[in-house]
Design a protein around this motif. Structure first.
Motif, PDB file in Angstrom:
ATOM      1  N   ILE A 117       0.402   4.533   9.458  1.00 40.67           N
ATOM      2  CA  ILE A 117      -0.667   4.398   8.477  1.00 40.67           C
ATOM      3  C   ILE A 117      -0.279   3.233   7.574  1.00 40.67           C
ATOM      4  N   ALA A 118      -1.140   2.220   7.535  1.00 40.71           N
ATOM      5  CA  ALA A 118      -0.791   0.947   6.905  1.00 40.71           C
ATOM      6  C   ALA A 118      -0.315   1.085   5.462  1.00 40.71           C
ATOM      7  N   HIS A 119      -1.028   1.847   4.647  1.00 39.12           N
ATOM      8  CA  HIS A 119      -0.626   1.910   3.238  1.00 39.12           C
ATOM      9  C   HIS A 119       0.714   2.620   3.060  1.00 39.12           C
ATOM     10  N   VAL A 153       3.252   2.282   5.329  1.00 39.62           N
ATOM     11  CA  VAL A 153       4.204   1.232   5.718  1.00 39.62           C
ATOM     12  C   VAL A 153       4.355   0.216   4.593  1.00 39.62           C
ATOM     13  N   GLN A 154       3.257  -0.090   3.927  1.00 40.61           N
ATOM     14  CA  GLN A 154       3.266  -1.091   2.856  1.00 40.61           C
ATOM     15  C   GLN A 154       4.254  -0.734   1.746  1.00 40.61           C
ATOM     16  N   GLU A 155       4.453   0.546   1.507  1.00 38.86           N
ATOM     17  CA  GLU A 155       5.403   0.980   0.484  1.00 38.86           C
ATOM     18  C   GLU A 155       6.849   0.728   0.901  1.00 38.86           C
ATOM     19  N   ILE A 156       7.103   0.634   2.203  1.00 35.06           N
ATOM     20  CA  ILE A 156       8.461   0.509   2.724  1.00 35.06           C
ATOM     21  C   ILE A 156       8.778  -0.923   3.150  1.00 35.06           C
ATOM     22  N   VAL A 157       7.839  -1.539   3.881  1.00 31.49           N
ATOM     23  CA  VAL A 157       8.004  -2.920   4.357  1.00 31.49           C
ATOM     24  C   VAL A 157       6.711  -3.673   4.012  1.00 31.49           C
ATOM     25  N   PRO A 158       6.566  -4.120   2.772  1.00 36.51           N
ATOM     26  CA  PRO A 158       5.312  -4.734   2.330  1.00 36.51           C
ATOM     27  C   PRO A 158       4.829  -5.896   3.194  1.00 36.51           C
ATOM     28  N   ALA A 159       5.751  -6.711   3.700  1.00 41.30           N
ATOM     29  CA  ALA A 159       5.355  -7.870   4.501  1.00 41.30           C
ATOM     30  C   ALA A 159       4.708  -7.484   5.821  1.00 41.30           C
ATOM     31  N   ALA A 160       4.859  -6.244   6.252  1.00 36.26           N
ATOM     32  CA  ALA A 160       4.328  -5.801   7.535  1.00 36.26           C
ATOM     33  C   ALA A 160       2.854  -5.409   7.479  1.00 36.26           C
ATOM     34  N   VAL A 161       2.259  -5.439   6.293  1.00 31.45           N
ATOM     35  CA  VAL A 161       0.872  -4.980   6.158  1.00 31.45           C
ATOM     36  C   VAL A 161      -0.002  -6.077   5.571  1.00 31.45           C
ATOM     37  N   MET A 162      -1.147  -6.258   6.199  1.00 26.41           N
ATOM     38  CA  MET A 162      -2.142  -7.204   5.703  1.00 26.41           C
ATOM     39  C   MET A 162      -3.314  -6.405   5.135  1.00 26.41           C
ATOM     40  N   GLY A 163      -3.840  -6.867   4.017  1.00 21.56           N
ATOM     41  CA  GLY A 163      -5.000  -6.225   3.419  1.00 21.56           C
ATOM     42  C   GLY A 163      -4.627  -5.236   2.338  1.00 21.56           C
ATOM     43  N   GLU A 164      -5.655  -4.749   1.679  1.00 22.89           N
ATOM     44  CA  GLU A 164      -5.485  -3.802   0.573  1.00 22.89           C
ATOM     45  C   GLU A 164      -6.041  -2.441   0.953  1.00 22.89           C
ATOM     46  N   LYS A 165      -5.381  -1.395   0.480  1.00 29.26           N
ATOM     47  CA  LYS A 165      -5.821  -0.028   0.754  1.00 29.26           C
ATOM     48  C   LYS A 165      -7.218   0.195   0.177  1.00 29.26           C
ATOM     49  N   ASP A 166      -8.080   0.782   0.977  1.00 31.15           N
ATOM     50  CA  ASP A 166      -9.443   1.155   0.585  1.00 31.15           C
ATOM     51  C   ASP A 166     -10.323  -0.033   0.179  1.00 31.15           C
ATOM     52  N   GLN A 203      -4.075  -3.770   8.215  1.00 30.92           N
ATOM     53  CA  GLN A 203      -3.476  -3.874   9.538  1.00 30.92           C
ATOM     54  C   GLN A 203      -1.969  -3.949   9.399  1.00 30.92           C
ATOM     55  N   VAL A 204      -1.277  -3.304  10.330  1.00 33.24           N
ATOM     56  CA  VAL A 204       0.178  -3.379  10.394  1.00 33.24           C
ATOM     57  C   VAL A 204       0.534  -4.455  11.413  1.00 33.24           C
ATOM     58  N   ASP A 205       1.365  -5.396  11.001  1.00 35.09           N
ATOM     59  CA  ASP A 205       1.864  -6.433  11.899  1.00 35.09           C
ATOM     60  C   ASP A 205       3.265  -6.016  12.334  1.00 35.09           C
ATOM     61  N   PRO A 206       3.409  -5.481  13.546  1.00 38.23           N
ATOM     62  CA  PRO A 206       4.699  -4.926  13.965  1.00 38.23           C
ATOM     63  C   PRO A 206       5.821  -5.950  14.030  1.00 38.23           C
ATOM     64  N   ARG A 207       5.498  -7.231  14.082  1.00 41.69           N
ATOM     65  CA  ARG A 207       6.555  -8.245  14.099  1.00 41.69           C
ATOM     66  C   ARG A 207       7.456  -8.119  12.876  1.00 41.69           C
TER      67      ARG A 207
END
Length: 90
Positions: free
Chosen positions: A28-30, A32-45, A57-61
């Motif tokens: 769940i992107a938001h 992941v964003q709390e743990i690895v911020p660079a891995a998520v694009m966009g804002e929650k909601d 979106q989660v960028d797994p790279r």
């Protein structure tokens, strides 16, 4: 450093895609964003000007370095424990 703790904080989930009905696994992107911020694009909601959702979106790279860090830490722990066993003659 801290890779193991960050990986332990990640919450893998199984889900079904609404458009296809296919099942998949991911994150769940938001969360992941709390743990690895660079891995998520966009804002929650987020929504666009027409009120339609703009999904994160989660960028797994960007998770590769975190996963590699955790693996290296785990290998170091295993090797340390193996050495202790060898030193103890076990």
């Amino acid at each position: 450093s801290g890779g193991i703790d960050r990986v332990k904080s990640l919450n893998p989930v199984s889900f079904t895609w609404k458009h296809s009905g296919d099942t998949s696994e991911g994150f769940i992107a938001h969360e992941v964003q709390e743990i690895v911020p660079a891995a998520v694009m966009g804002e929650k909601d987020a929504v666009n000007s027409e009120g339609n959702p703009v999904y994160q979106q989660v960028d797994p790279r960007h998770l590769v370095a975190t996963l590699t860090s955790a693996l290296k830490e785990a290998i170091d722990k295993i090797e340390s424990l193996e050495q202790r066993l060898n030193d103890a003659g076990l």
